[in-house]
Design a protein around this motif. Structure first.
Motif, mmCIF file in Angstrom:
data_model
loop_
_atom_site.group_PDB
_atom_site.id
_atom_site.type_symbol
_atom_site.label_atom_id
_atom_site.label_comp_id
_atom_site.label_asym_id
_atom_site.label_seq_id
_atom_site.Cartn_x
_atom_site.Cartn_y
_atom_site.Cartn_z
ATOM 1 N N TYR A 384 0.850 -1.188 0.000
ATOM 2 C CA TYR A 384 0.000 0.000 0.000
ATOM 3 C C TYR A 384 0.889 1.242 0.000
ATOM 4 N N GLN A 388 -2.783 5.758 0.392
ATOM 5 C CA GLN A 388 -3.853 4.795 0.668
ATOM 6 C C GLN A 388 -4.006 4.553 2.162
ATOM 7 N N ILE A 389 -2.871 4.495 2.869
ATOM 8 C CA ILE A 389 -2.934 4.230 4.308
ATOM 9 C C ILE A 389 -3.573 5.397 5.034
ATOM 10 N N PHE A 392 -7.333 5.775 4.541
ATOM 11 C CA PHE A 392 -8.112 4.823 5.312
ATOM 12 C C PHE A 392 -8.620 5.459 6.610
ATOM 13 N N LYS A 417 -4.304 -2.256 6.662
ATOM 14 C CA LYS A 417 -4.276 -0.793 6.611
ATOM 15 C C LYS A 417 -4.373 -0.185 8.006
#
Length: 458
Positions: A384, A388-389, A392, A417
């Motif tokens: 990832y 993206q992390i 989240f 995540k």
């Protein structure tokens, strides 16, 4: 040595009982110096002139000695001293009929004592340098000169032991400077004692010899290397044995040579240990001197210095005076001062045994990750992107706050995540952080994780 003892007359020992012994010793040192300069032959006239020149610069007070009569008391000082040394056997007259002169010589037994006086007077302070250079030159000659025999090794061993003894004497005599620290009552006297006493006598004359560029360690490396080479060279050892047998008839074996080399090697190890001990004593003395100087300089302004003065005063008081002084001291004490109630006060409360035991308890060892777990973490981090992390968490925030619940994780991707988001929250550039509070554990869809609370950074 027994023969020399038999040659010593009974009057010889009178010098050590005489009240004029320091005058006689000074005269012997002056005559010995001129004796060596004049190729070991002195006439009576030169002796008298030498003593006259020396004692003309020094005020001397002498009393009548047991070997002197009234006529001796009327002689000039230099003649009187020379006559006494001749009568006592410290000097001897030798008639030279060819030149029609009378020479003054120092007997063999007296020369031993004169050398000791010279050593006590501190006139041969470079003895350590002479010994190490002697060992260096002897081993070099023994290793490279085919004419040398095993007696050279014995000479090298004697010099090594003399050097050890000299260093040991230096080490044993350093403790007297510690005693003089407490005898000085003011800053100026202690500083003078340090500069004129310790620095002059120990650092410059003795300790300095071991620490200059031309010191023990300059020779030690080569000597150690030569000793190792000679012990391991079997062919060379055999040649030395044959050479000593042919030239001097000495029946020696390689083991005899190796034994002498081992003794010299061990002696150099002892020298190095003694130098290390001298380093430690030198450091202790310098630290103690600085502490004592600081105390004498600040004892009137420093609280600890004032307390020490009070304790010294109380310890020297009688029982009757002690009660009065204790009462007076108690009436003057002020426990409200910051220096008394702060962490830097004179008295610090001791820790309990439980705290002490907790400090000594061994730390729990962290369980190491297995190879598969490390590979899984690496794959998870690289799977990832940072965007993206963070998305989240940021996409689920309401008013800058997001609480992890059972709806947060529904798949392996969500769980990974969440773990990476928590790891990202401790970074400086992270846009959010995790509140420091006890989070309840959440179980859902086969996953177990804490109910963390993420908040946006201001």
């Amino acid at each position: 040595m027994a023969n020399l003892f038999l040659e010593i007359p009974d009057s010889f020992w009178g010098l050590f009982r005489s009240r004029n012994r320091q005058v006689y010793i000074d005269a012997l040192l002056q005559i010995n110096e001129e004796y060596q300069y004049s190729n070991y032959y002195l006439s009576r006239e030169i002796c008298i002139q030498t003593l006259s020149d020396y004692f003309a610069k020094t005020r001397v007070v002498m009393v009548q000695d047991e070997l002197e009569d009234e006529l001796d008391m009327l002689e000039p000082l230099s003649t009187r001293i020379l006559n006494w040394l001749l009568k006592a056997g410290w000097l001897r007259k030798v008639d030279d009929y060819h030149n029609m002169t009378v020479n003054i010589v120092i007997p063999d037994y007296a020369a031993v004592f004169v050398d000791a006086f010279t050593h006590l007077a501190g006139e041969d302070e470079d003895a350590t340098q002479v010994y190490i250079q002697n060992v260096y030159a002897i081993l070099f000659a023994f290793k490279n000169d085919p004419r040398c025999n095993i007696s050279l090794l014995k000479t090298a061993l004697i010099n090594t032991r003399k050097l050890n003894k000299t260093l040991q004497d230096m080490l044993h005599n350093m403790d007297r400077f510690f005693a003089s620290l407490l005898e000085q009552k003011n800053y100026g006297d202690l500083l003078r004692e340090h500069l004129d006493g310790y620095v002059e006598e120990i650092v410059q004359k003795k300790y300095h010899i071991l620490k200059t560029s031309d010191n023990f360690y300059l020779y030690k490396t080569d000597i150690k290397q030569w000793l190792s080479q000679m012990r391991q060279d079997t062919a060379w050892l055999e040649r030395v044995c044959v050479r000593n047998k042919q030239l001097r008839g000495l029946d020696i074996t390689p083991e005899d040579i190796i034994s002498q080399l081992d003794l010299i090697d061990r002696g150099f190890d002892d020298i190095e240990h003694r130098i290390m001990n001298m380093d430690a004593e030198h450091t202790k003395y310098i630290r103690a001197t600085v502490t004592r100087l600081n105390y004498l300089l600040n004892q009137d302004d420093n609280m600890k210095g004032m307390v020490i003065q009070v304790l010294n005063e109380l310890s020297g008081s009688s029982d009757e005076e002690l009660e009065q002084k204790l009462a007076l001291t108690a009436s003057k004490m002020n426990f409200s001062q910051f220096t008394v109630i702060s962490d830097r006060s004179l008295y610090k409360r001791r820790k309990s045994r439980q705290d002490f035991a907790a400090e000594l308890a061994p730390e729990e060892e962290m369980e190491e990750l297995t190879r598969d777990e490390i590979l899984q973490l690496n794959r998870m981090k690289n799977r990832y992107s940072r965007r993206q992390i963070r998305s989240f968490v940021l996409d689920r925030m309401v008013d800058g706050r997001y609480t992890v619940t059972s709806d947060t994780v529904s798949s392996l991707e969500d769980f990974e995540k969440l773990v990476l988001a928590y790891d990202d929250s401790v970074r400086k550039d992270s846009p959010y952080r995790v509140l420091d509070q006890e989070a309840p554990m959440v179980e859902h869809a086969g996953y177990r994780y804490p109910g963390l609370v993420f908040v946006r950074k201001e």
